[in-house]
Motif scaffolding. Structure first.
Motif, PDB file in Angstrom:
ATOM      1  N   UNK A   1     129.604 111.750 -22.481  1.00 16.24           N
ATOM      2  CA  UNK A   1     128.413 110.671 -22.855  1.00 16.24           C
ATOM      3  C   UNK A   1     128.400 110.743 -20.961  1.00 16.24           C
ATOM      4  N   UNK A   2     127.603 110.573 -19.494  1.00 14.40           N
ATOM      5  CA  UNK A   2     127.637 109.705 -19.173  1.00 14.40           C
ATOM      6  C   UNK A   2     126.653 108.446 -18.138  1.00 14.40           C
ATOM      7  N   UNK A   3     126.734 108.067 -18.062  1.00 11.59           N
ATOM      8  CA  UNK A   3     126.533 107.039 -17.921  1.00 11.59           C
ATOM      9  C   UNK A   3     124.962 105.999 -17.798  1.00 11.59           C
ATOM     10  N   UNK A   4     124.482 107.365 -17.019  1.00 12.46           N
ATOM     11  CA  UNK A   4     122.444 107.498 -17.771  1.00 12.46           C
ATOM     12  C   UNK A   4     122.508 107.147 -19.212  1.00 12.46           C
ATOM     13  N   UNK A   5     123.350 108.716 -20.217  1.00 17.57           N
ATOM     14  CA  UNK A   5     123.250 108.240 -21.162  1.00 17.57           C
ATOM     15  C   UNK A   5     123.326 107.614 -22.070  1.00 17.57           C
ATOM     16  N   UNK A   6     124.608 107.159 -21.828  1.00 18.39           N
ATOM     17  CA  UNK A   6     125.058 105.338 -22.381  1.00 18.39           C
ATOM     18  C   UNK A   6     124.089 104.429 -22.385  1.00 18.39           C
ATOM     19  N   UNK A   7     123.036 104.492 -20.633  1.00 23.94           N
ATOM     20  CA  UNK A   7     122.581 103.458 -21.000  1.00 23.94           C
ATOM     21  C   UNK A   7     121.189 103.585 -21.645  1.00 23.94           C
ATOM     22  N   UNK A   8     120.721 105.135 -21.899  1.00 27.49           N
ATOM     23  CA  UNK A   8     119.538 105.187 -22.260  1.00 27.49           C
ATOM     24  C   UNK A   8     119.816 104.867 -23.679  1.00 27.49           C
ATOM     25  N   UNK A   9     120.870 105.466 -24.167  1.00 24.05           N
ATOM     26  CA  UNK A   9     121.465 104.704 -25.779  1.00 24.05           C
ATOM     27  C   UNK A   9     121.123 104.331 -26.084  1.00 24.05           C
ATOM     28  N   UNK A  10     121.834 103.346 -25.184  1.00 28.03           N
ATOM     29  CA  UNK A  10     121.717 101.437 -25.660  1.00 28.03           C
ATOM     30  C   UNK A  10     120.519 101.174 -25.225  1.00 28.03           C
ATOM     31  N   UNK A  11     119.619 101.535 -24.254  1.00 28.48           N
ATOM     32  CA  UNK A  11     118.691 100.895 -24.092  1.00 28.48           C
ATOM     33  C   UNK A  11     117.041 101.619 -25.625  1.00 28.48           C
ATOM     34  N   UNK A  12     117.772 102.594 -25.850  1.00 28.71           N
ATOM     35  CA  UNK A  12     116.740 102.729 -26.925  1.00 28.71           C
ATOM     36  C   UNK A  12     117.295 102.047 -28.565  1.00 28.71           C
ATOM     37  N   UNK A  13     118.349 101.459 -29.042  1.00 28.20           N
ATOM     38  CA  UNK A  13     118.967 101.455 -29.649  1.00 28.20           C
ATOM     39  C   UNK A  13     118.328  99.902 -29.609  1.00 28.20           C
ATOM     40  N   UNK A  14     118.382  98.987 -28.523  1.00 31.22           N
ATOM     41  CA  UNK A  14     117.948  97.343 -27.944  1.00 31.22           C
ATOM     42  C   UNK A  14     115.930  97.663 -28.794  1.00 31.22           C
ATOM     43  N   UNK A  15     115.489  98.885 -27.972  1.00 33.74           N
ATOM     44  CA  UNK A  15     114.020  99.152 -28.273  1.00 33.74           C
ATOM     45  C   UNK A  15     113.572  99.070 -29.111  1.00 33.74           C
ATOM     46  N   UNK A  16     114.929  99.544 -30.631  1.00 33.42           N
ATOM     47  CA  UNK A  16     114.300 100.314 -32.243  1.00 33.42           C
ATOM     48  C   UNK A  16     114.437  98.985 -32.818  1.00 33.42           C
ATOM     49  N   UNK A  17     115.868  97.425 -32.769  1.00 35.39           N
ATOM     50  CA  UNK A  17     116.072  96.035 -32.543  1.00 35.39           C
ATOM     51  C   UNK A  17     114.614  95.609 -32.459  1.00 35.39           C
ATOM     52  N   UNK A  18     114.169  95.556 -31.272  1.00 34.05           N
ATOM     53  CA  UNK A  18     112.978  94.584 -31.323  1.00 34.05           C
ATOM     54  C   UNK A  18     112.057  95.544 -31.895  1.00 34.05           C
ATOM     55  N   UNK A  19     111.689  96.712 -32.033  1.00 37.69           N
ATOM     56  CA  UNK A  19     110.694  96.752 -32.910  1.00 37.69           C
ATOM     57  C   UNK A  19     110.536  96.685 -34.567  1.00 37.69           C
ATOM     58  N   UNK A  20     112.023  96.632 -34.567  1.00 34.13           N
ATOM     59  CA  UNK A  20     112.537  96.370 -36.323  1.00 34.13           C
ATOM     60  C   UNK A  20     111.975  94.419 -36.196  1.00 34.13           C
ATOM     61  N   UNK A  21     112.329  93.367 -34.991  1.00 34.96           N
ATOM     62  CA  UNK A  21     112.597  92.317 -35.190  1.00 34.96           C
ATOM     63  C   UNK A  21     110.805  92.217 -35.764  1.00 34.96           C
ATOM     64  N   UNK A  22     109.523  92.766 -34.514  1.00 33.62           N
ATOM     65  CA  UNK A  22     108.094  92.672 -34.948  1.00 33.62           C
ATOM     66  C   UNK A  22     107.684  93.354 -35.730  1.00 33.62           C
ATOM     67  N   UNK A  23     108.148  94.421 -36.528  1.00 40.06           N
ATOM     68  CA  UNK A  23     107.752  94.628 -37.806  1.00 40.06           C
ATOM     69  C   UNK A  23     108.064  93.451 -39.311  1.00 40.06           C
ATOM     70  N   UNK A  24     109.795  93.092 -38.252  1.00 38.03           N
ATOM     71  CA  UNK A  24     109.695  92.384 -39.857  1.00 38.03           C
ATOM     72  C   UNK A  24     109.026  90.605 -39.458  1.00 38.03           C
ATOM     73  N   UNK A  25     108.359  90.519 -38.396  1.00 34.96           N
ATOM     74  CA  UNK A  25     106.991  89.468 -38.089  1.00 34.96           C
ATOM     75  C   UNK A  25     105.697  89.706 -38.785  1.00 34.96           C
ATOM     76  N   UNK A  26     105.785  90.733 -39.029  1.00 37.69           N
ATOM     77  CA  UNK A  26     104.492  91.171 -38.733  1.00 37.69           C
ATOM     78  C   UNK A  26     104.849  91.066 -40.789  1.00 37.69           C
ATOM     79  N   UNK A  27     105.209  91.963 -41.687  1.00 40.31           N
ATOM     80  CA  UNK A  27     105.013  91.771 -43.115  1.00 40.31           C
ATOM     81  C   UNK A  27     105.145  90.190 -43.742  1.00 40.31           C
TER      82      UNK A  27
END
Lengths: 237, 237
Positions: free
Chosen positions: B1-27
């Protein structure tokens, strides 16, 4: 500069950021404590000039809220703190809000003082205001001291006091309601006293919230929504 | 996995953390909205069983408060978000507290409903409860929608409504106080209605707080302690 020196430099700067944050919160605490004291005195002595001062001081505590909040955000963005440092920043952000609310409730008391100074007939309920007011002022002071000294025992004492205040508030309310029923001409006046008492009771709750945050800061455990025995157990663990 | 892929992977995970947070607040928002609706209905229909349900649901919203707060702390510690992501986490931490307070005030209304169902004499003040209650429910719903959609115009509308609610509350209070003075036997009953109205007014304030946080989230500017025209100007800038 080698790496270790650089790290030490960073961490010294970071520590001084956290110390400044803590100092600003305690400064705000001082402003709010004065607001509370003045609001109670303005009510007791029907001093509407002093009550006006409380309303002016609210601008100051509102500004503190905004600037300390900005400081927290800046530290989180630049320093990316972890563990107990992160807890410190988050706890300050929470306590700031409670302090702002205490200032807010003090302003409500000051407004009641202004109404009451215009009516100027009788002092029913003032003994209760003084008594519960002193109690609540001690709680606010102790909650801030427990934060300044990381003192969980003192924080626990604040939570215990909150229970006493709730009881005193309940019996004061019952007495004043009986009084209104016996002499309905006093309703509008006594209601102002009731609102002031309710604000004091709310201030007690905010002091308890601050104490809960101190327990979280020191122990790393969430102390909200616990009964007193549960909280005592959590602190002793 | 090159660096850019790694960064994208991290940022995808991060986005899904934020989405989950938002969803829990709305729940959590959904739970609290239901509590508010049930508390108003239990009062109007003197339904103490429904009021009990509100008190049980409070445990749920308290648990939400603790778990969402933990989620915020975890994201800050692990992901060290910056800029708008950092704002999102901080805004969620603030809104959680307002939601918990709305649940808390709903429980107070439910307790008043239980007292009133035991007294069962007259419905003075119920029209006001229904009217202001509907108003405040809309505000809470709109504040959560403005958060879900990053809609600052809707957030502004909530702040405008809060002003209307404050006026309605003021005139309802005056009317009920006059009523008590004319018929002192109703004092204890009508006071329960007054407390419930005061809780509704407080809930309106919390909806406004949520709206202010949405403006901060989208615009990056602090909208607290502003008058309505100041807030409108800030949003248009």
């Amino acid at each position: 500069m080698d790496n270790m020196q650089f790290d030490q430099h960073i961490s010294r700067q970071f520590n001084s950021d956290l110390e400044a944050l803590k100092a600003h919160l305690l400064q705000m605490g001082g402003v709010v404590e004065q607001q509370l004291l003045d609001s109670i005195q303005s009510l007791e002595s029907a001093d509407s000039a002093l009550a006006q001062q409380v309303l002016v001081a609210e601008i100051q505590s509102n500004n503190f809220e905004i600037s300390i909040d900005e400081e927290c955000t800046r530290i989180l963005a630049r320093r990316q703190p972890a563990a107990s440092d992160l807890r410190m920043v988050l706890v300050v952000a929470k306590i700031v809000r409670d302090l702002e609310r205490i200032g807010d409730e003090s302003s409500k008391i000051a407004k009641m003082a202004i109404s009451l100074s215009e009516q100027n007939d009788g002092q029913k309920g003032y003994v209760e205001i003084r008594h519960i007011g002193n109690h609540v002022r001690n709680m606010v002071r102790d909650s801030l001291t427990s934060f300044a000294r990381f003192d969980v025992e003192l924080a626990l004492a604040v939570a215990r006091e909150d229970k006493d205040v709730d009881q005193e508030y309940g019996s004061a309310m019952r007495e004043l309601i009986t009084f209104m029923m016996e002499d309905p001409r006093t309703i509008s006046r006594v209601l102002n006293v009731l609102w002031a008492l309710r604000s004091l009771e709310r201030i007690g709750d905010h002091a308890r919230n601050i104490a809960e945050q101190v327990i979280y800061l020191v122990k790393g455990k969430d102390a909200r929504h616990l009964s007193l025995p549960e909280m005592e157990k959590l602190v002793q663990e």
